[in-house]
Design a protein around this motif. Sequence first.
Motif, mmCIF file in Angstrom:
data_model
loop_
_atom_site.group_PDB
_atom_site.id
_atom_site.type_symbol
_atom_site.label_atom_id
_atom_site.label_comp_id
_atom_site.label_asym_id
_atom_site.label_seq_id
_atom_site.Cartn_x
_atom_site.Cartn_y
_atom_site.Cartn_z
ATOM 1 N N LYS A 195 -1.160 2.684 -15.039
ATOM 2 C CA LYS A 195 0.160 2.437 -15.209
ATOM 3 C C LYS A 195 0.659 0.934 -15.014
ATOM 4 C CE LYS A 195 1.453 7.156 -14.233
ATOM 5 N NZ LYS A 195 1.923 7.442 -15.672
ATOM 6 N N LEU A 196 -0.152 0.202 -14.148
ATOM 7 C CA LEU A 196 0.482 -1.163 -13.642
ATOM 8 C C LEU A 196 -0.028 -2.052 -14.899
ATOM 9 C CD1 LEU A 196 -0.564 -1.268 -10.090
ATOM 10 C CD2 LEU A 196 1.787 -1.193 -10.968
ATOM 11 N N PRO A 208 8.482 -1.469 -11.420
ATOM 12 C CA PRO A 208 8.665 -1.333 -10.116
ATOM 13 C C PRO A 208 8.090 -0.361 -9.289
ATOM 14 C CG PRO A 208 10.347 -0.084 -11.491
ATOM 15 C CD PRO A 208 9.258 -0.713 -12.448
ATOM 16 N N LEU A 209 6.839 0.298 -9.966
ATOM 17 C CA LEU A 209 6.261 1.276 -9.398
ATOM 18 C C LEU A 209 5.482 1.121 -7.871
ATOM 19 C CD1 LEU A 209 4.918 3.985 -9.420
ATOM 20 C CD2 LEU A 209 2.869 3.355 -10.982
ATOM 21 N N LEU A 210 5.042 -0.107 -7.861
ATOM 22 C CA LEU A 210 4.316 -0.529 -6.582
ATOM 23 C C LEU A 210 5.269 -0.699 -5.669
ATOM 24 C CD1 LEU A 210 1.543 -3.409 -7.264
ATOM 25 C CD2 LEU A 210 1.635 -0.979 -6.252
ATOM 26 N N ALA A 211 6.537 -0.898 -5.817
ATOM 27 C CA ALA A 211 7.572 -1.363 -4.715
ATOM 28 C C ALA A 211 8.085 -0.060 -4.485
ATOM 29 C CB ALA A 211 8.764 -2.206 -5.540
ATOM 30 N N GLU A 212 8.131 0.993 -5.282
ATOM 31 C CA GLU A 212 8.436 2.365 -5.114
ATOM 32 C C GLU A 212 7.436 2.973 -4.095
ATOM 33 O OE1 GLU A 212 9.100 4.473 -8.680
ATOM 34 O OE2 GLU A 212 10.554 3.059 -9.387
ATOM 35 N N THR A 215 -3.540 1.752 12.607
ATOM 36 C CA THR A 215 -3.348 0.199 12.122
ATOM 37 C C THR A 215 -4.541 0.164 11.182
ATOM 38 O OG1 THR A 215 -2.867 -0.399 14.453
ATOM 39 C CG2 THR A 215 -3.068 -2.034 13.047
ATOM 40 N N LYS A 216 -5.507 0.507 11.453
ATOM 41 C CA LYS A 216 -6.751 0.299 10.270
ATOM 42 C C LYS A 216 -6.394 1.026 9.023
ATOM 43 C CE LYS A 216 -11.635 0.967 9.704
ATOM 44 N NZ LYS A 216 -12.824 1.411 10.182
ATOM 45 N N TYR A 217 -6.276 2.279 9.204
ATOM 46 C CA TYR A 217 -5.582 2.964 7.987
ATOM 47 C C TYR A 217 -4.676 2.321 7.087
ATOM 48 C CZ TYR A 217 -4.512 7.074 4.894
ATOM 49 O OH TYR A 217 -4.164 7.699 3.682
ATOM 50 N N ARG A 218 -3.384 1.922 7.788
ATOM 51 C CA ARG A 218 -2.535 1.320 7.063
ATOM 52 C C ARG A 218 -2.780 0.012 6.488
ATOM 53 N NH1 ARG A 218 1.569 0.200 10.979
ATOM 54 N NH2 ARG A 218 0.024 0.991 12.536
ATOM 55 N N ARG A 219 -3.767 -0.888 7.104
ATOM 56 C CA ARG A 219 -4.173 -2.063 6.846
ATOM 57 C C ARG A 219 -5.312 -1.826 5.581
ATOM 58 N NH1 ARG A 219 -7.220 -3.358 10.815
ATOM 59 N NH2 ARG A 219 -9.263 -3.189 10.176
ATOM 60 N N CYS A 220 -5.833 -0.892 5.542
ATOM 61 C CA CYS A 220 -6.840 -0.553 4.261
ATOM 62 C C CYS A 220 -6.036 0.063 3.074
ATOM 63 C CB CYS A 220 -7.912 0.430 4.707
ATOM 64 S SG CYS A 220 -9.102 -0.044 5.821
ATOM 65 N N PHE A 221 -4.993 0.652 3.355
ATOM 66 C CA PHE A 221 -4.126 1.346 2.360
ATOM 67 C C PHE A 221 -3.520 -0.006 1.628
ATOM 68 C CE2 PHE A 221 0.024 2.655 0.746
ATOM 69 C CZ PHE A 221 -0.445 3.563 -0.019
ATOM 70 N N LEU A 222 -2.756 -1.030 2.403
ATOM 71 C CA LEU A 222 -2.270 -1.952 1.685
ATOM 72 C C LEU A 222 -3.070 -3.049 1.006
ATOM 73 C CD1 LEU A 222 0.653 -3.055 4.347
ATOM 74 C CD2 LEU A 222 0.977 -2.439 1.965
ATOM 75 N N THR A 223 -4.468 -2.954 1.518
ATOM 76 C CA THR A 223 -5.445 -3.991 0.911
ATOM 77 C C THR A 223 -5.679 -3.625 -0.458
ATOM 78 O OG1 THR A 223 -6.353 -4.679 3.077
ATOM 79 C CG2 THR A 223 -7.767 -5.007 1.342
ATOM 80 N N GLU A 224 -5.931 -2.108 -0.470
ATOM 81 C CA GLU A 224 -6.119 -1.392 -1.907
ATOM 82 C C GLU A 224 -4.932 -1.635 -2.775
ATOM 83 O OE1 GLU A 224 -8.838 -0.229 -4.118
ATOM 84 O OE2 GLU A 224 -9.167 -0.536 -1.943
ATOM 85 N N LEU A 225 -3.937 -1.597 -2.056
ATOM 86 C CA LEU A 225 -2.540 -1.469 -3.201
ATOM 87 C C LEU A 225 -2.461 -3.049 -3.894
ATOM 88 C CD1 LEU A 225 0.648 0.122 -1.613
ATOM 89 C CD2 LEU A 225 -0.519 0.655 -3.851
ATOM 90 N N ILE A 226 -2.689 -4.055 -2.987
ATOM 91 C CA ILE A 226 -2.790 -5.417 -3.211
ATOM 92 C C ILE A 226 -3.779 -5.527 -4.338
ATOM 93 C CG2 ILE A 226 -3.093 -7.885 -2.439
ATOM 94 C CD1 ILE A 226 -1.552 -7.030 0.343
ATOM 95 N N LYS A 227 -5.020 -5.043 -4.113
ATOM 96 C CA LYS A 227 -6.052 -5.201 -5.055
ATOM 97 C C LYS A 227 -5.613 -4.666 -6.517
ATOM 98 C CE LYS A 227 -10.122 -4.592 -2.275
ATOM 99 N NZ LYS A 227 -11.169 -3.638 -1.894
ATOM 100 N N LYS A 228 -5.024 -3.628 -6.357
ATOM 101 C CA LYS A 228 -4.438 -2.999 -7.714
ATOM 102 C C LYS A 228 -3.561 -3.959 -8.502
ATOM 103 C CE LYS A 228 -7.094 0.493 -7.481
ATOM 104 N NZ LYS A 228 -8.588 0.068 -7.868
#
Length: 338
Positions: free
Chosen positions: A31-32, A39-43, A61-74
């Motif tokens: 989709k990206l 605006p999908l990522l912001a949503e 903390t580790k879970y949120r860090r890994c999740f955001l890292t994956e979002l940023i990669k996409k």
Amino acid sequence: MAELELGSRFQRRFLAARQLRSFPWAELEQKLRARPGSPLLAEILQKTILHPLCVKYPPSTKYRRCFLTELIKKHESTAAEPLDELYDALADILNEEESSHGYKNYLLPTGECVTLSESVAIISGGTTGLVTWDAALHLTEWAIENSSVFSNRRILELGSGIGFTGIAICKTCNPKAYVFSDYHHCVLEQLTENIRLNGFVLESEPTRPIQTEPQSQEAEATNSQKPKLIVAELDWGSVTEEQLLDLQPDVIVAADVVYDPEIILTLIGMLQKLSASRADRKPPEVYIAFTIRNPDTYHLFQAELDKVGIGWQIIPAHSNSIFLYDMQPNVTILQLFI
């Protein structure tokens, strides 16, 4: 509409801190790429990291860090402009200390939520009781679909762990009273914390209550509208018929307590004591859910039940899937006749 639905799928998985590999990443990337300025990522960020539940009760903390890292990669794999909110959120998390506990937030069909504080480690404090297992999710889905089994009745849960099944049943099935029970002191402490976290008050009870202080500030409703809740220390091997007589449950539930031959024998011994201690009352309905990891253990349980004359039947699979599993578990629910 499809984007909203994708955002909600991310939200439910993230708030419950499901394994990251279970997220629909490929669909997100598709989709990206199709709409780089979407605006999908912001949503998704608003529905996950910045969601009020996550802000108040965050996953580790580790879970949120890994999740955001994956979002940023996409995001970086598309030609879109950098999204400052993603990097700001990651910077905030990188400044946090690592946590030994995290929260999981399970959204219920009623619109309410079950919030649990869990240990980050699968085995912690010498016990496996400080995390929620898939059999508990499965049993809860069945209970919500069959709420009449629990409505206005007294429930005893064996091996409550950190409380997911019981808290969800208390929020959705209107029981008259609910007795959470376990044995390990670390589990009982965490269980008590989670019950209060979800706005419930605990009452004292003859079976060695663990905590009976007034409700915490987290309590959001008056006690009169809620079932009577008890946390009891219950050692299956040494519990007396007299203690069990005090409990007098109409329904008994348990999730993931059938995984070891020794535990199976102790559990069946206690069910026999329960049967003997019911003092002319109608026998309780018993429902036990477990993941079949080892077919030999499952067959041993059935054989031992047959040996002592406890009848059993497999409960048909339920149709609703409320909670998102990391992978579809091989879970069975047995109804026992004691």
